[in-house]
Each structure stands twice: as structure tokens, then as C-alpha cells.
Design a protein around this motif. Sequence first.
Motif, PDB file in Angstrom:
ATOM      1  N   PRO A 139      55.469  21.442  -8.934  1.00  0.00           N
ATOM      2  CA  PRO A 139      54.177  22.081  -8.635  1.00  0.00           C
ATOM      3  C   PRO A 139      53.697  23.016  -9.739  1.00  0.00           C
ATOM      4  O   PRO A 139      52.500  23.203  -9.925  1.00  0.00           O
ATOM      5  N   ARG A 140      54.644  23.636 -10.489  1.00  0.00           N
ATOM      6  CA  ARG A 140      54.277  24.552 -11.576  1.00  0.00           C
ATOM      7  C   ARG A 140      54.936  24.085 -12.873  1.00  0.00           C
ATOM      8  O   ARG A 140      56.017  24.562 -13.249  1.00  0.00           O
ATOM      9  N   LYS A 190      46.978  14.280 -13.065  1.00  0.00           N
ATOM     10  CA  LYS A 190      47.902  14.768 -12.032  1.00  0.00           C
ATOM     11  C   LYS A 190      49.323  14.315 -12.330  1.00  0.00           C
ATOM     12  O   LYS A 190      49.601  13.122 -12.467  1.00  0.00           O
ATOM     13  N   HIS A 191      50.223  15.294 -12.449  1.00  0.00           N
ATOM     14  CA  HIS A 191      51.636  15.039 -12.743  1.00  0.00           C
ATOM     15  C   HIS A 191      51.790  14.211 -14.018  1.00  0.00           C
ATOM     16  O   HIS A 191      52.625  13.308 -14.087  1.00  0.00           O
ATOM     17  N   GLY A 216      45.987  24.962 -11.635  1.00  0.00           N
ATOM     18  CA  GLY A 216      46.436  23.609 -11.343  1.00  0.00           C
ATOM     19  C   GLY A 216      45.324  22.632 -11.027  1.00  0.00           C
ATOM     20  O   GLY A 216      45.598  21.497 -10.633  1.00  0.00           O
ATOM     21  N   GLU A 240      42.352  17.111 -10.647  1.00  0.00           N
ATOM     22  CA  GLU A 240      43.535  17.653 -10.002  1.00  0.00           C
ATOM     23  C   GLU A 240      44.698  17.729 -10.978  1.00  0.00           C
ATOM     24  O   GLU A 240      44.888  16.857 -11.821  1.00  0.00           O
ATOM     25  N   PRO A 242      49.027  19.252 -10.877  1.00  0.00           N
ATOM     26  CA  PRO A 242      49.375  20.006 -12.075  1.00  0.00           C
ATOM     27  C   PRO A 242      49.630  19.096 -13.266  1.00  0.00           C
ATOM     28  O   PRO A 242      49.808  17.887 -13.106  1.00  0.00           O
ATOM     29  N   MET A 312      60.869  19.483  -4.629  1.00  0.00           N
ATOM     30  CA  MET A 312      60.815  20.933  -4.715  1.00  0.00           C
ATOM     31  C   MET A 312      62.193  21.436  -5.133  1.00  0.00           C
ATOM     32  O   MET A 312      63.208  20.820  -4.819  1.00  0.00           O
ATOM     33  N   SER A 339      60.454  28.911 -14.022  1.00  0.00           N
ATOM     34  CA  SER A 339      59.951  27.539 -14.181  1.00  0.00           C
ATOM     35  C   SER A 339      60.783  26.741 -15.173  1.00  0.00           C
ATOM     36  O   SER A 339      60.641  25.520 -15.256  1.00  0.00           O
TER      37      SER A 339
END
Length: 443
Positions: A139-140, A190-191, A216, A240, A242, A312, A339
Amino acid sequence: VRGLRRQRGGQRLRASVMVTRGERVHLDTLDLYSARSRRVFVTEAAVELAVDPATVKHDLGHVLVAVEEAQDALEREALERQHPTVPEMTDTQRHEALAFLKDPRLLQRILEDYESCGLVGEETNKLVCYLACVSRLLPRPLSVLIQSSSAAGKTSLVEGTLRLMPPEAQVRISSLTGQSLYYMGRDELKHKILSVAEEEGASEAAYALKLLQSEGRLAIACAGRDGATGRQRTEQYEVEGPVAMLLTTTAEEPDAELQNRCLTLVVNEQPRQTAAIHRQQRHAYLHPADGHVGGALQERHHQVQRVLEPRMVVIPYADQLTFRTDQTRYRRDHATYLSLIAPLALLHQHQREQVHHEGQLCVLAAVEDVRWANELATGTLGARPTALLPQTRRLLRQLDHYVRACAARDQVRPEAVRFTQRELRETLHWQDRALRRQLRRLV
């Protein structure tokens, strides 16, 4: 027919159409989906070319069909660029990728593969770049800014890292305009890994890059015309995240806010590293067949990245970690440090315990991940000039240039140069009061 690439489909198909007959030419811009526009074009073209209008009408009908087919091809091409086709993985490839990820020497093997692909030295920089690319699944994600003088090897480092990443996971851009990121496809970044060749090439889009890193996502509202009613309306475009970023720069002072959001890596410019690069360059000509080995390694890393699953990351020891607190900059650096632990755990997901946390399957970071993060952070988040005030950095830079010039003039080492405050004022003609105040404090 020109201008098709600017079309996005829908109820209009506006293009520039040119028709010729011998030396006679008729050119006009029309909406091919509008019967009235086609009728006007046919009438004027028939007069201009001195032919029967029925002939022009017949030919224009064939052109319309061909244009629609071309539009479909362009749409498919754009869709493939946005979502490249991922080749199917064989059982053997999956087994090899999983075996690689389960190897206790995983990070050492990654460094060995970098060496086999032609990148020598720079162990910390290579691991940080690789982990930044892995962090795209988090996510980050991490963002990396590689700083060096020209021809020092920063581009080789980025290119070598991207060659180990699957093509569908990266977006390479040479230059960005101020609004270009806002009009990319909603999920195009995205990603993904966004690589910009030079930070100077992204200067106009610096604000958008900062927003993409901090929030993000990007959103912009702009005025447009409704194709059906012809009235003005506000359209919103969203991109979108991240996204993980790899940027390079030769600037001594990159954009401060952008740099604060990145891990800044400095390329090793020592003579010993230059000698190692020369040996590798000579080896490439002595053993050209080794290039095939590098290609096989790159393909294996592509499969490894495809096997990795987004998860996660939970750091069980987070409340026991410590970090410096004497400067406000460390508020963001602390988040960057955490991170850095997360992609280490994610990369080792097949060697770490996984638990369900708040309805999601999460990877538990191990002490080994923290140890590696501490080692990597020492070289990237340690004491650096950006910790100083801007005017102090300028003073330090000018002092450094002055001392080096004096050392070259007197043919001595820089450490042997001595100077007084008066000599500096007379030589450098200080005009900035802030710099003079800093000078009085430091000299």
C-alpha cells in the motif's frame, strides 16, 4: 486520414481527410459519424476534383469502414500497453521461482545475479532499488532518487534493475509534462514501477509526482464539451496508485520536497569502483557468451516477481524500534524506514509466517528483516547534507568549491588548505547576509 490517435471513441469520429485525383487535392476536417458532415465533404470534394459525387460518396463509405477498423486496432493497442499480456508460467518455471524465493541466501543471490548481469559493486544501492520495485505490491511503496554526476552509472543501475522486473510491471518515461500523469489510464500506474529517465525531465510534473507519492492517487477536473448536447461540462480524470518510482538526477540540489519523499542513493564514484567497472567491461568482450546467462537470469527474476503475491505486512516489533527525533525531517524518514522493512518481509513471504489479521492474510516481518533494513538505512537515511538548513548547505557547497580550487592551485591535499574569514569575503564577494551570518558562526 489523420488524427485518429487523438480519438477516444464514442459518438464522434472527427478526423482530417484528404482526397486526391491526379494533381487535384481536397482536404477537410469532418465528423465521419455525421451524415451532414459527410454530405458537405462529398459535395465540395466532387466539385474540387471534377468527379461524380456518387463516386466520392461510395469511396468515403469504404474509408469510414476502414477508419473504424483502424480505431478498433488502436484501442486494442492502447489496452495492451495499459495491461500487457502476461505469458503463462510453466510448472517448471513456477517451481524454480518458488525455490529461489525459499532460498535462505535470497538477498545474496539477488546481488550475485546483478553481478552476473554486468553490474558490479553498489551492493546497498542495488538491494534498495530491487526492494523498491518489490514494494509496488504494498500500500505504501518506496520511491528512489539516484543522484550522481554524469556518466557515473546511475542509468546502468536503473536499467539493470528494470531488466529484472517483468515488462507488465513497469512504465518507462523519458519526460513528463505538467498534466501528463493526470490523463493516464485509471489503473495504468496501479502497483507498477514508474521510471523517469532524469528528474529534470519530470520537473514540470513534480507536483503530480509528489501527490502520487503522498496520497497514492491523482484527480483533476477540467472543462470539456458534451458530444451529444454540445454544452460545456466538467469531466474528472483519476489515476489510481500506489506506484513505486525510480528517478535519476545529476543536479546537486534536486527538488527538496520530491527528495524528501524518496530514498536518495548516491552512486559510488571512487577510483576503485571505476576500475571494477572497467574490468567488467573488458570481461564482456572476452566472454560475449555470458550475455545468454544474463538473459536467463532476467527471465527467472520475471517469474519470481510474478509468483510474489500482494500481502499486508505486520511488524511485530514495531513498538520496540527506535529512531532519531532531533529534526522534523525524521518524521518522514521514520515512515520510510518502516517502508523499507515491509518489502524485505514481502520478498521473503515464502520464508515468513503468515497470519490472518483483520480479515486479510498478512506476512509477519522477522528480526532478520529489521537487521537488513537497519543495514540498508545506514547508507541511505544516515547523516546527509539535506539535514542542514538550505543556507547552510549553500555555504558548505561554496566552501567546498573554494577549498578544492585552492588545493588545485597550491598542489596540496584539500585537508591542508587554510583560510581566514577575511580571505573568504574578499575572494568570494559574499552578498548574501544569511551566508555571512552562517560564516561568522562556523569559521
